[in-house]
Structures are given as C-alpha cells and as structure tokens.
Scaffold this active site. Sequence first.
Site, mmCIF file in Angstrom:
data_model
loop_
_atom_site.group_PDB
_atom_site.id
_atom_site.type_symbol
_atom_site.label_atom_id
_atom_site.label_comp_id
_atom_site.label_asym_id
_atom_site.label_seq_id
_atom_site.Cartn_x
_atom_site.Cartn_y
_atom_site.Cartn_z
ATOM 1 N N HIS A 234 0.845 -1.203 0.000
ATOM 2 C CA HIS A 234 0.000 0.000 0.000
ATOM 3 C C HIS A 234 0.874 1.244 0.000
ATOM 4 C CE1 HIS A 234 -4.095 -1.724 1.491
ATOM 5 N NE2 HIS A 234 -3.544 -2.454 0.547
ATOM 6 N N TYR B 211 -9.189 5.554 7.285
ATOM 7 C CA TYR B 211 -9.339 5.922 8.693
ATOM 8 C C TYR B 211 -10.389 7.031 8.759
ATOM 9 C CZ TYR B 211 -4.948 3.511 9.967
ATOM 10 O OH TYR B 211 -3.971 2.576 10.185
ATOM 11 N N PRO C 232 -3.942 0.913 18.847
ATOM 12 C CA PRO C 232 -3.680 0.375 17.504
ATOM 13 C C PRO C 232 -3.776 1.371 16.351
ATOM 14 C CG PRO C 232 -5.810 -0.367 18.316
ATOM 15 C CD PRO C 232 -5.154 0.342 19.452
ATOM 16 N N LYS D 51 1.307 0.254 15.044
ATOM 17 C CA LYS D 51 2.706 0.178 15.435
ATOM 18 C C LYS D 51 3.084 -1.022 16.310
ATOM 19 C CE LYS D 51 4.456 3.602 13.308
ATOM 20 N NZ LYS D 51 4.214 2.952 12.009
ATOM 21 N N TYR E 287 4.094 6.666 9.793
ATOM 22 C CA TYR E 287 3.270 5.499 9.466
ATOM 23 C C TYR E 287 4.095 4.425 8.750
ATOM 24 C CZ TYR E 287 -1.025 2.955 8.459
ATOM 25 O OH TYR E 287 -2.013 1.993 8.417
#
Length: 390
Positions: free
Chosen positions: A72, A200, A292, A296, A384
């Site tokens: 991704h 998200y 979460p 990580k 990220y």
Amino acid sequence: MRTQVGIVGAGPAGLLLSQLLHLRGIETVILERRSREYVEGRIRAGVLEQGTVDLLNKAQVGERMRRVGLVHEGIELSFGGRRHRIDFRALTGKAVTVYGQTELTKDLIGARLAAGGKIVFEAEDVSVHDFDRDRPKLRFRKGGRAHVLSCDFIGGCDGFHGVCRASVPRDALTTYERTYPFAWLGILAETPPVSDELIYCQHERGFALFSMRSPSLSRLYIQCAPDENLDEWPDARIWDELRARLGGDAAEALQSGPSLEKSIAPMRSFVAEPMRFGRLFLAGDAAHIVPPTGAKGLNLAAADVRVLARALTEFYASGRTGLIEAYSDACLRRVWKAQRFSWWMTSMLHRFPERQPFDDRLQLAELDYVTGSIAASTALAENYVGLPLD
Ligand code: FAD
Ligand code: DHB
C-alpha cells in the site's frame, strides 16, 4: 535441559528473535503457554512497515509475504464528509505491506520447526529465575512433568500479561500508562474491501477503520465503549454503523458479508523502563503497548528483537557487552516516538466522551491541516511507514 537463549512467548517477538538468532548460529528454546493452533489462529495486527518487511526478508521468512502481501502506497483519512489521500510513496519514497499477523506467525513457526527449532507449546506455569546472575533459569510444566531450562539469557517476549515483566522487582521498574475512554470492536468479514487502501474515518458517531487481509477479506473496526458487550452487536448493527461512519458513495458500495471473527480490543498506552534487568530482556508487548490507531504494535516488537539479536550476536562472537548494555535505551528511543505517533493518531481520529465543542473544532482543524499541508502530511507519512532503523 540447556540452551543459549531461553525465550518466553511464541508471538511475533519471540518467534522472530528465535529465527534471527538461529541464522547467527545461536540456539534458542521457546516456551509458549498456548497451543500451536491457538497461536496461529489469533487475529491481530495487519500493517507491516517497510523496515519490518526488510527484516522478515533478511530473516528468510518473507516468501509468502512477498507473494500475497498487499503493498500500500498510501492511506485515506475521511472527515467532514470527504476523503483525503496521504500519498506515502510521493512523500517518503516508502510503502507499507498489509499482511496479517496470523500469517506472519504461521510463517515463523513453520520456518523454526523446519530448521529443527524447539518450541514447547502448552508450557504451563512458566517462571523466570536468577536473571540477576550468570545462569538464569526457566521453570515450567509440560504434560504433568516439571522441567528446568538453564540458559545464558532470557528473552521476555510474553506479551502484556506475561510473567517476565511481572517477575522484575517492582522498585527496578518505572511504568508509564494512559488508558483511553473507548475500545475497538473488530470484525474479519468475507467481503471485498470497499477501497484499495485503508480508510481511517473521523466521525461524530466515533472512529471507524476499513482495512483488509486480501482482495476478498475485509478487516473492519469501529470505536465502541470500553465495557461494550459483544452480544449487543449482531453483524447487521456493525454494518449499519460502518456505513454511517464511512458515508457517501463508498457506504453504498460497502457489501455486508459473514463475519468470521468478532472481538473487542482495549486501548492503552504503556511503557516499562528499563527493558533489561541483568540477563532478562523484555521485548514487544511485554515492555510496551500502543493504541492500535498507528498500526505500530507488531512493528515495534520486530524493531526490539532486531536490536536484541544484534546485541546477543556481538556477545557470542566477541564477548563484548556494549550492545547488551545499550539495548534498553536504543529500543526506548523508538518506542517513545511510536507512543507519540499512536497517541496523536488516536487523539486526532476518535470521539472523546468528555470533549467540549472547542475540542471538536480543533480536531477538524488538525485533520484539515494534516491533509492540506505537505509538511504535516509528510510527518504523518514518515511515522506510518516507519521511522528509519539505525
Ligand atoms: P504477543 O503477540 O502478545 O505474544 C506473546 C506470547 O506470549 C503469546 O503467544 C502468549 O500466549 C505468550 N505468553 C503469555 N504469557 C505467557 C506465559 N506466562 N508463559 C508462556 N507464554 C506466555 N497491533 C496493531 O498494530 N494493530 C492491531 O489491530 C492490533 N490488534 C490487536 C488486538 C489484540 C486483541 C491484541 C492483544 C493486540 C493487538 N495489536 C495490534 C498489537 C499487536 O498484535 C502486538 O503488538 C503484537 O502481537 C506484539 O507481539 P509480541 O510477540 O510482543 O506479543
Ligand atoms: C489494521 C489494524 C490497525 O491497528 C491499523 O492501524 C491498521 C490496520 C488491521 O488489522 O488491518
């Protein structure tokens, strides 16, 4: 029984540590409380940083991940009725790989057993001893018999509720903790992901996350109360809530499908310092927990054992203890940055029960800033995909 490094816990941290040490000619035995079936069936994290992917490839367990893992190059943030893409490739040159922790665990167990590695599943009453001296020991029971495993070092990879951290004298530990006034209800569902990338969602009904495991398997989460009762969440109610929080055309495109798993995960930030006591090393969730939202937890576990495997390799090759002594500080620098990022993502995306209207406006302004500024979206992206490993 004797080995060089005794490892407690066959989660990602313990298994990867065992594999990395094996490749450097160091012998380990893993003691795991649960059965192999249980460990291989446990559904948890899904996003691997590029550094974790590189480490798994180096550890010679990356073949299936390279084949079926989904690369991704960005994520989407949804708020205020619109979706905004954060382009990791353009901002950082890196990507993440979506590959379930369950699959990674199966790959690692397969590799260890194929190479003759020793994993004792269903080891009962594991206890750790003498780690402040030269010859630490692990005691356990298996099939009604008591065993003692002497070792040079102990890898405490037994997760948040394990025995290793709990065995350290209380006054030798400082712990830092934050609990959040919400949890995540997660389902694994037999339905195609609604989008090619993770979404998200910040929404007035609460956070939602649209993730996946494969082109036909979705992993979906909604923010819920920490004491939520799963019985009150039949599938239909979860799908309605997911659609309401996603909104727009995507909500209409979202196909309901049978749920294969349903569970509630609490949200907590936790760090124990230091991460080494004599010859006992804590790694992964045994030492720290992150909420979460930043994906990580698993990546931090991998980063810890990378540092630990190097330290032990140097010791066995030369007798030098420099990296062993540096282990805790080296890990904690990364751990605290991941804590900060996970806390920030959590704060930016969830609905806090006690919030004021002012807080709502700030949250939206933050999302608007993050998605509108190259500098701010780069800050999200570089965390990220994973900060550089030294
Ligand atoms: P663990 O995976 O917890 O492994 C520890 C192992 O030790 C287990 O196999 C356990 O059975 C064993 N053990 C425990 N006590 C003993 C004992 N006394 N004796 C012997 N063995 C013992 N992270 C994300 O990034 N995204 C997510 O969506 C996500 N979801 C999660 C959901 C849940 C319910 C949980 C608990 C965690 C989740 N995480 C998530 C976090 C991520 O899965 C962990 O960070 C990761 O599993 C850490 O790996 P670990 O090997 O350190 O610990
Ligand atoms: C998944 C879990 C996460 O916590 C996250 O931030 C992204 C994806 C997952 O399980 O797919």
